[in-house]
Design an enzyme around this catalytic site. Structure first.
Site, PDB file in Angstrom:
ATOM      1  N   ARG A  35     -19.688  14.977  11.832  1.00  8.80           N
ATOM      2  CA  ARG A  35     -19.426  15.562  10.194  1.00  8.80           C
ATOM      3  C   ARG A  35     -18.009  16.007   9.938  1.00  8.80           C
ATOM      4  NH1 ARG A  35     -16.584  18.845  12.690  1.00  8.80           N
ATOM      5  NH2 ARG A  35     -17.008  20.060  10.531  1.00  8.80           N
ATOM      6  N   GLY A  36     -17.774  17.007   8.839  1.00  7.29           N
ATOM      7  CA  GLY A  36     -17.035  17.126   8.707  1.00  7.29           C
ATOM      8  C   GLY A  36     -16.161  15.968   7.678  1.00  7.29           C
ATOM      9  N   ALA A  37     -15.948  16.224   6.339  1.00  9.39           N
ATOM     10  CA  ALA A  37     -15.712  15.466   5.282  1.00  9.39           C
ATOM     11  C   ALA A  37     -15.321  13.967   5.549  1.00  9.39           C
ATOM     12  CB  ALA A  37     -15.246  16.582   4.271  1.00  9.39           C
TER      13      ALA A  37
ATOM     14  N   ARG B 175     -25.937  14.608   2.649  1.00 12.11           N
ATOM     15  CA  ARG B 175     -25.355  16.098   2.671  1.00 12.11           C
ATOM     16  C   ARG B 175     -24.314  16.113   0.765  1.00 12.11           C
ATOM     17  NH1 ARG B 175     -21.582  18.199   7.381  1.00 12.11           N
ATOM     18  NH2 ARG B 175     -22.589  20.031   6.132  1.00 12.11           N
TER      19      ARG B 175
ATOM     20  N   GLN C  96     -18.410  25.909  13.639  1.00 10.84           N
ATOM     21  CA  GLN C  96     -17.701  25.025  14.187  1.00 10.84           C
ATOM     22  C   GLN C  96     -16.217  25.329  14.992  1.00 10.84           C
ATOM     23  OE1 GLN C  96     -19.255  25.279  11.194  1.00 10.84           O
ATOM     24  NE2 GLN C  96     -20.319  23.735  10.796  1.00 10.84           N
TER      25      GLN C  96
ATOM     26  N   ASP D 218     -14.199  19.868   1.027  1.00 13.71           N
ATOM     27  CA  ASP D 218     -14.717  18.963   1.299  1.00 13.71           C
ATOM     28  C   ASP D 218     -14.351  18.340   0.547  1.00 13.71           C
ATOM     29  OD1 ASP D 218     -15.373  21.535   3.384  1.00 13.71           O
ATOM     30  OD2 ASP D 218     -16.593  19.356   3.883  1.00 13.71           O
TER      31      ASP D 218
ATOM     32  N   ASN E  90     -14.479  24.363   0.514  1.00 12.18           N
ATOM     33  CA  ASN E  90     -14.828  24.260   2.357  1.00 12.18           C
ATOM     34  C   ASN E  90     -14.989  25.014   2.079  1.00 12.18           C
ATOM     35  OD1 ASN E  90     -13.214  22.846   4.229  1.00 12.18           O
ATOM     36  ND2 ASN E  90     -12.298  25.095   4.641  1.00 12.18           N
ATOM     37  N   LYS E  91     -15.513  25.114   4.138  1.00  5.35           N
ATOM     38  CA  LYS E  91     -16.666  26.122   4.300  1.00  5.35           C
ATOM     39  C   LYS E  91     -17.226  27.522   4.204  1.00  5.35           C
ATOM     40  CE  LYS E  91     -18.937  24.248   6.813  1.00  5.35           C
ATOM     41  NZ  LYS E  91     -20.552  24.439   6.998  1.00  5.35           N
TER      42      LYS E  91
HETATM   43  O1  MRU Z   1     -20.500  21.525   7.744  1.00  6.18           O
HETATM   44  P1  MRU Z   1     -19.361  20.729   8.220  1.00  6.18           P
HETATM   45  O2  MRU Z   1     -18.379  21.217   9.412  1.00  6.18           O
HETATM   46  O3  MRU Z   1     -19.624  19.263   8.047  1.00  6.18           O
HETATM   47  O4  MRU Z   1     -18.118  21.252   7.179  1.00  6.18           O
HETATM   48  C1  MRU Z   1     -16.550  20.806   7.557  1.00  6.18           C
HETATM   49  C2  MRU Z   1     -15.904  22.403   6.722  1.00  6.18           C
HETATM   50  O5  MRU Z   1     -15.838  22.433   5.442  1.00  6.18           O
HETATM   51  C3  MRU Z   1     -14.478  20.862   6.808  1.00  6.18           C
HETATM   52  O6  MRU Z   1     -13.404  22.467   7.339  1.00  6.18           O
HETATM   53  C4  MRU Z   1     -13.952  20.151   5.994  1.00  6.18           C
HETATM   54  O7  MRU Z   1     -14.483  18.984   5.913  1.00  6.18           O
HETATM   55  C5  MRU Z   1     -12.533  20.017   6.046  1.00  6.18           C
HETATM   56  S1  MRU Z   1     -11.871  18.107   6.772  1.00  6.18           S
HETATM   57  C6  MRU Z   1     -11.983  18.112   7.480  1.00  6.18           C
END
Ligand code: MRU
Length: 367
Positions: free
Chosen positions: A53-55, A90, A201, A242, A252-253
């Site tokens: 996960r993470g963009a 996603r 996370q 993201d 973002n999250k």
């Molecule tokens: O749902 P996730 O864990 O994929 O979300 C991740 C985030 O929101 C991060 O802050 C985001 O991807 C930043 S990128 C390094």
């Protein structure tokens, strides 16, 4: 980054040159385990279930997913099918679409006999580029931290949300890259880590990677940030993104927006750190246009954790029968963002600011 003294990235190819290996992030922080991806479906499943996960890492995994898809069949149809399957995994992180479009463009321009090798090469190039971007983001963000720390006489307090560290990328991270650069250069700092409900996370991943790197940090409940800022205990917020729209709105999250509001009310600078692959030049109004992932209500009604006997368990935390909703991202309007830290430098969060850094990519007339 290092785990128990051994250097790791979040994704790599195995010795057979074909299998893709990732760190299984659903098992952290209690177990460090890897997962082997051998097919398109396994790659898509790893993204969907948040094994990765993470963009930026979602984008890189999707690129390798395209490579895995080419192994049994490298026709034009197979390229398009793989693109579509992976794109559906996603919805919010635009790095996914960016990586898939790049892979499809490169593959469709080549004869099918060359596509397997080409796909692995291109996926590896995307991964290397991500490391280079994160390293440069670290460099530019470090300069901001250095300025803020000057004359402070105590460790700089940074607040971060979710996980935008090396686990969200290939290495170094986006929001945490400046923190790593500062720590490695001897700048004393301390990180407030939002736990980041519902999937935690922050508590599980950010705390894990900061701890592994020896960076002082404290996990706080998501609701604590405003209070900490009122007490002068936060010098700067650094978050990832993201999807950042052409006008500088930062998706973002979920919960990021509330931190930005509290930061503005308390005069705390609020930076978003992101590579160019996170900028969606096709969108101009993040609040109205960014697709927000709606995830399972079970992530809200239940929590994962380790029991005293060492077993990792799921427990229910909501009154049985109550409805729960789980929007996974929110959008922080550009006006609340002090600056966007990219691999090219720091831009004001505005259409003109981003266009000045990326004149070739920005829609014409943006500046
Ligand atoms: O749902 P996730 O864990 O994929 O979300 C991740 C985030 O929101 C991060 O802050 C985001 O991807 C930043 S990128 C390094």
């Amino acid at each position: 980054m290092r785990i128990d003294g051994r250097p790791y990235r979040t994704i790599w190819t195995a010795d057979d040159g074909a299998t893709v290996v990732v760190i299984d992030q659903t098992r952290l922080p209690f177990e460090f385990a890897t997962r082997r991806l051998r097919t398109l479906d396994e790659a898509a499943g790893a993204i969907r279930s948040m094994v990765v996960r993470g963009a930026p890492l979602i984008g890189v995994t999707a690129a390798y997913g395209m490579a895995l898809a080419m192994r049994p069949e490298a026709s034009d149809d197979a390229v398009r099918r793989a693109h579509d399957v992976l794109l559906r995994t996603r919805p919010t992180a635009v790095n996914l679409r960016w990586a898939l479009e790049r892979m499809a463009r490169v593959l469709l321009a080549a004869p099918s006999s060359e596509r397997v090798a080409l796909a692995y090469r291109e996926a590896a190039a995307i991964a290397e580029e991500d490391v280079a971007c994160c390293t440069a983001i670290g460099h530019h963000g470090f300069a901001i931290l250095q300025d803020l720390a000057a004359g402070l006489g105590r460790p700089l307090n940074v607040l971060t949300h979710c996980n935008a560290g090396w686990l969200a990328c290939v290495d170094r991270g986006t929001a945490l890259a400046p923190v790593y650069a500062a720590h490695d250069a001897g700048l004393p700092l301390h990180v407030w880590v939002d736990e980041t409900r519902p999937r935690n996370q922050g508590a599980a991943l950010t705390a894990f990677e900061l701890g592994a790197h020896g960076i002082p940090h404290t996990v706080v409940a998501d609701n604590a940030g405003g209070h900490l800022m009122q007490r002068g205990l936060v010098d700067v917020c650094f978050v990832g993104s993201d999807r950042t729209t052409a006008n500088g709105d930062v998706a973002n999250k979920i919960g990021t927006y509330l931190k930005a509001l509290a930061a503005r009310d308390n005069g705390v600078p609020f930076y978003a750190a992101l590579p160019y692959s996170t900028i969606d030049w096709r969108l101009d109004d993040g609040v109205a246009e960014v697709p927000i992932e709606e995830r399972s209500a079970r992530e809200v009604t239940h929590l994962h954790g380790r029991a005293a006997d060492g077993r990792v368990l799921e427990v229910e935390v909501v009154a049985p029968g109550s409805a729960a909703a789980n929007p996974a991202f929110d959008v922080t309007p550009a006006r609340l963002v002090t600056g966007i830290v990219t691999e090219r430098g720091v831009a004001p969060a505005s259409r003109a600011g981003l266009a000045a850094l990326y004149p070739a990519e920005a829609p014409r007339g943006a500046a």
